[in-house]
Design a protein around this motif. Sequence first.
Motif, short mmCIF file in Angstrom:
data_model
loop_
_atom_site.label_atom_id
_atom_site.label_comp_id
_atom_site.label_asym_id
_atom_site.label_seq_id
_atom_site.Cartn_x
_atom_site.Cartn_y
_atom_site.Cartn_z
N ILE A 1 0.82 -1.21 0.00
CA ILE A 1 0.00 0.00 0.00
C ILE A 1 0.86 1.26 0.00
O ILE A 1 2.00 1.26 0.47
CB ILE A 1 -0.99 0.04 1.19
CG1 ILE A 1 -0.27 -0.08 2.53
CG2 ILE A 1 -2.07 -1.02 1.02
CD1 ILE A 1 -1.18 0.17 3.72
N CYS A 2 0.24 2.32 -0.50
CA CYS A 2 0.90 3.62 -0.61
C CYS A 2 1.08 4.22 0.79
O CYS A 2 0.12 4.26 1.57
CB CYS A 2 0.03 4.52 -1.50
SG CYS A 2 0.59 6.22 -1.53
N PRO A 3 2.29 4.70 1.12
CA PRO A 3 2.50 5.26 2.46
C PRO A 3 1.81 6.62 2.64
O PRO A 3 1.66 7.08 3.76
CB PRO A 3 4.02 5.41 2.53
CG PRO A 3 4.48 5.50 1.13
CD PRO A 3 3.51 4.71 0.31
N VAL A 4 1.36 7.22 1.53
CA VAL A 4 0.71 8.53 1.65
C VAL A 4 -0.79 8.35 1.86
O VAL A 4 -1.38 8.92 2.78
CB VAL A 4 0.96 9.39 0.37
CG1 VAL A 4 0.33 10.77 0.53
CG2 VAL A 4 2.45 9.49 0.08
N CYS A 5 -1.44 7.52 1.00
CA CYS A 5 -2.91 7.46 1.05
C CYS A 5 -3.44 6.06 1.37
O CYS A 5 -4.66 5.88 1.46
CB CYS A 5 -3.48 7.94 -0.29
SG CYS A 5 -3.07 6.83 -1.65
N ALA A 6 -2.56 5.09 1.51
CA ALA A 6 -2.93 3.71 1.87
C ALA A 6 -3.71 2.96 0.77
O ALA A 6 -4.23 1.86 1.01
CB ALA A 6 -3.68 3.65 3.20
N ARG B 1 2.89 2.58 -8.28
CA ARG B 1 2.06 3.77 -8.33
C ARG B 1 0.66 3.43 -7.80
O ARG B 1 0.14 2.35 -8.05
CB ARG B 1 1.96 4.23 -9.80
CG ARG B 1 1.26 5.56 -10.02
CD ARG B 1 1.12 5.84 -11.51
NE ARG B 1 2.40 6.04 -12.18
CZ ARG B 1 3.04 7.21 -12.25
NH1 ARG B 1 2.54 8.29 -11.67
NH2 ARG B 1 4.19 7.31 -12.88
N CYS B 2 0.07 4.41 -7.06
CA CYS B 2 -1.30 4.20 -6.59
C CYS B 2 -2.27 4.96 -7.49
O CYS B 2 -1.85 5.74 -8.34
CB CYS B 2 -1.44 4.65 -5.13
SG CYS B 2 -1.43 6.44 -4.96
N GLU B 3 -3.57 4.74 -7.29
CA GLU B 3 -4.60 5.38 -8.15
C GLU B 3 -4.55 6.89 -8.03
O GLU B 3 -4.92 7.60 -8.95
CB GLU B 3 -5.98 4.88 -7.73
CG GLU B 3 -6.16 3.41 -7.98
CD GLU B 3 -7.41 3.12 -8.76
OE1 GLU B 3 -8.48 3.61 -8.34
OE2 GLU B 3 -7.30 2.41 -9.78
N LYS B 4 -4.09 7.38 -6.85
CA LYS B 4 -4.03 8.85 -6.68
C LYS B 4 -2.77 9.45 -7.29
O LYS B 4 -2.55 10.65 -7.19
CB LYS B 4 -4.10 9.19 -5.19
CG LYS B 4 -5.40 8.77 -4.53
CD LYS B 4 -5.76 9.68 -3.35
CE LYS B 4 -7.17 9.42 -2.87
NZ LYS B 4 -7.24 8.46 -1.76
N GLY B 5 -1.92 8.59 -7.87
CA GLY B 5 -0.74 9.09 -8.60
C GLY B 5 0.53 9.21 -7.77
O GLY B 5 1.52 9.71 -8.27
N HIS B 6 0.51 8.76 -6.51
CA HIS B 6 1.77 8.75 -5.75
C HIS B 6 2.66 7.66 -6.34
O HIS B 6 2.19 6.53 -6.55
CB HIS B 6 1.51 8.50 -4.25
CG HIS B 6 0.58 9.52 -3.65
ND1 HIS B 6 -0.60 9.17 -3.03
CD2 HIS B 6 0.66 10.87 -3.61
CE1 HIS B 6 -1.21 10.28 -2.61
NE2 HIS B 6 -0.47 11.32 -2.95
N CYS B 7 3.91 8.02 -6.57
CA CYS B 7 4.76 7.11 -7.34
C CYS B 7 6.10 6.89 -6.64
O CYS B 7 6.71 7.85 -6.13
CB CYS B 7 4.97 7.72 -8.72
SG CYS B 7 5.92 6.65 -9.79
ZN LIG Z 1 -1.16 7.14 -2.74
#
Ligand SMILES: [Zn+2]
Length: 265
Positions: free
Chosen positions: A5-10, A21-27
């Motif tokens: 999981i993304c550490p910014v938005c999970a 990359r997550c769906e919100k674009g954190h890469c």
């Molecule tokens: Zn994210």
Amino acid sequence: MNSIICPVCAEELKEDGRSLRCEKGHCFDRAKEGYVNLIAGARKNGSLIGDNKDMAVSRRSFLEKGYFDSLVKELISIIKEKNIPCPRILDICCGEGYYSHKIKEAFECEMYGFDISKEMVRLAAKRKNGCEYFVANLSRIPLKDKSTDIAFHLFAPFHEREFSRIIKDGGTLITAVAGENHLFELKEILYDTPYKNDERPPETENLVIKEKRKVTEKIHLSSREDIDALFRMTPYYYRTSDRDKEKLLSFDSLDVTVDFAVFIY
Ligand SMILES: [Zn+2]
Ligand SMILES: C[S@@+](CC[C@H](N)C(=O)[O-])C[C@H]1O[C@@H](n2cnc3c(N)ncnc32)[C@H](O)[C@@H]1O
């Protein structure tokens, strides 16, 4: 890779070329060694936090000589007893990856490891052993809820909330701490009144200890270099005066007790 999981938005992180990359674009880019740095934001330069390169190299060279392999054997037998076909296993605060590497070699499993020290993770990933390694913080483990069959956690800080979150219902946490007699002979050389370790397990509210096992043996350190490498792996190294440190220099070899307390939650 569908548990990261993304550490910014999970949100789930998916492979996107050499990045995650997550769906919100954190890469997050994959380093050339194959690990991914998932420390988000300003502290992304993981080399500034956690154990440094010297500590990583010294731990690697000591463990590679097999001095702590009695603990490796015990971990493998605990995991085998669980009898889960291809379990997903996590090495929490994996250091330079010795234990995850040995376990991955021993049987079929999906293995993840993370540590806050980029230097440690870089060395772990260089093994190219099929384990997925991350730079990540214990307080924000980059795995989905209830995604892990077995997590092991050796000589590292404890974080019950995160461990409970990522381990499946009925899953297992294996923790090892230094036992009361661990390295006692080394302490006898360094200190006038050496104390035994307090081998109490980390305190928990919800995780329940099902079993405690002990792994104890005498090892023979055959060089000054190995004595020094072991000493540097201990917290005593940073608390001992230069005068006391010198007492060890006269030894070319040393028989020392290794003593581990292993708790199975
Ligand atoms: Zn994210
Ligand atoms: C004593 S070492 C043990 C490493 C490994 N488990 C082993 O036995 O070889 C402790 C490790 O915990 C890591 N560590 C400390 N605080 C951490 C945190 N907040 N998140 C992730 N790792 C952390 C350090 O970088 C170090 O590699």
